[in-house]
Design a protein around this motif. Sequence first.
Motif, mmCIF file in Angstrom:
data_model
loop_
_atom_site.group_PDB
_atom_site.id
_atom_site.type_symbol
_atom_site.label_atom_id
_atom_site.label_comp_id
_atom_site.label_asym_id
_atom_site.label_seq_id
_atom_site.Cartn_x
_atom_site.Cartn_y
_atom_site.Cartn_z
ATOM 1 N N LEU A 8 7.485 48.987 35.853
ATOM 2 C CA LEU A 8 6.341 49.020 34.944
ATOM 3 C C LEU A 8 6.808 48.453 33.615
ATOM 4 O O LEU A 8 7.938 48.724 33.186
ATOM 5 C CB LEU A 8 5.843 50.454 34.741
ATOM 6 N N ASP A 35 8.140 51.159 31.274
ATOM 7 C CA ASP A 35 9.189 52.076 31.748
ATOM 8 C C ASP A 35 10.323 51.399 32.503
ATOM 9 O O ASP A 35 11.295 52.042 32.860
ATOM 10 C CB ASP A 35 8.566 53.147 32.652
ATOM 11 N N ILE A 43 11.047 52.023 38.180
ATOM 12 C CA ILE A 43 10.569 53.367 38.511
ATOM 13 C C ILE A 43 10.889 53.750 39.953
ATOM 14 O O ILE A 43 10.716 54.894 40.355
ATOM 15 C CB ILE A 43 9.062 53.520 38.249
ATOM 16 N N VAL A 65 12.495 57.132 44.147
ATOM 17 C CA VAL A 65 11.462 56.992 43.126
ATOM 18 C C VAL A 65 11.802 57.947 41.978
ATOM 19 O O VAL A 65 12.177 59.102 42.217
ATOM 20 C CB VAL A 65 10.060 57.330 43.699
ATOM 21 N N GLU A 120 9.261 61.327 37.634
ATOM 22 C CA GLU A 120 7.930 61.355 37.024
ATOM 23 C C GLU A 120 6.919 60.460 37.737
ATOM 24 O O GLU A 120 5.727 60.508 37.441
ATOM 25 C CB GLU A 120 8.003 61.006 35.534
ATOM 26 N N TYR A 121 7.371 59.662 38.703
ATOM 27 C CA TYR A 121 6.458 58.781 39.441
ATOM 28 C C TYR A 121 6.310 59.178 40.904
ATOM 29 O O TYR A 121 5.674 58.460 41.682
ATOM 30 C CB TYR A 121 6.916 57.324 39.326
ATOM 31 N N ARG A 122 6.857 60.316 41.280
ATOM 32 C CA ARG A 122 6.702 60.796 42.658
ATOM 33 C C ARG A 122 5.265 61.280 42.869
ATOM 34 O O ARG A 122 4.564 61.599 41.922
ATOM 35 C CB ARG A 122 7.708 61.908 42.938
ATOM 36 N N MET A 141 2.820 59.476 43.776
ATOM 37 C CA MET A 141 1.887 58.446 43.312
ATOM 38 C C MET A 141 1.882 57.247 44.262
ATOM 39 O O MET A 141 1.478 56.158 43.877
ATOM 40 C CB MET A 141 2.258 58.002 41.895
ATOM 41 N N VAL A 154 4.284 55.418 45.253
ATOM 42 C CA VAL A 154 5.274 54.378 44.951
ATOM 43 C C VAL A 154 6.244 54.224 46.118
ATOM 44 O O VAL A 154 6.512 53.113 46.583
ATOM 45 C CB VAL A 154 6.031 54.681 43.639
#
Length: 114
Positions: free
Chosen positions: A10, A13, A16, A43, A46-48, A50, A52
């Motif tokens: 991202l 960030d 990720i 991952v 904070e992006y689990r 989602m 990804v």
Amino acid sequence: MNYVFWVATLPEDGVIGWSSMFFLHPAPIPGVKGLFAENSTYVAKEYRHMQVGKKLLSNALAYCKQTSIEFVQGFIDAKNVVSINMCLQLGFKEYARFSKKNEEAIFVLLFYSL
């Protein structure tokens, strides 16, 4: 080529998550013929939850379908139920659970047949 990587980023960030395939020759299971790859997908916390990891792993499996790889294996911490379920949803089959004597499973081995 032994490794192939996919990276999720991202702008704000950076990285990720990532997924990799490590090509194994010969097959890691006695008596089984075919070309194998081992997958690792990670991952950032904070992006689990989602999607990804699912997107990364789906892209990795799509790549393998274009190669001569016949099987993909993955070892997952037995407590990581979310990752195990994601792999099962994508078509992996549970092959074995590994543990120390008289203890709960530590790792789950899953296979995906292409």
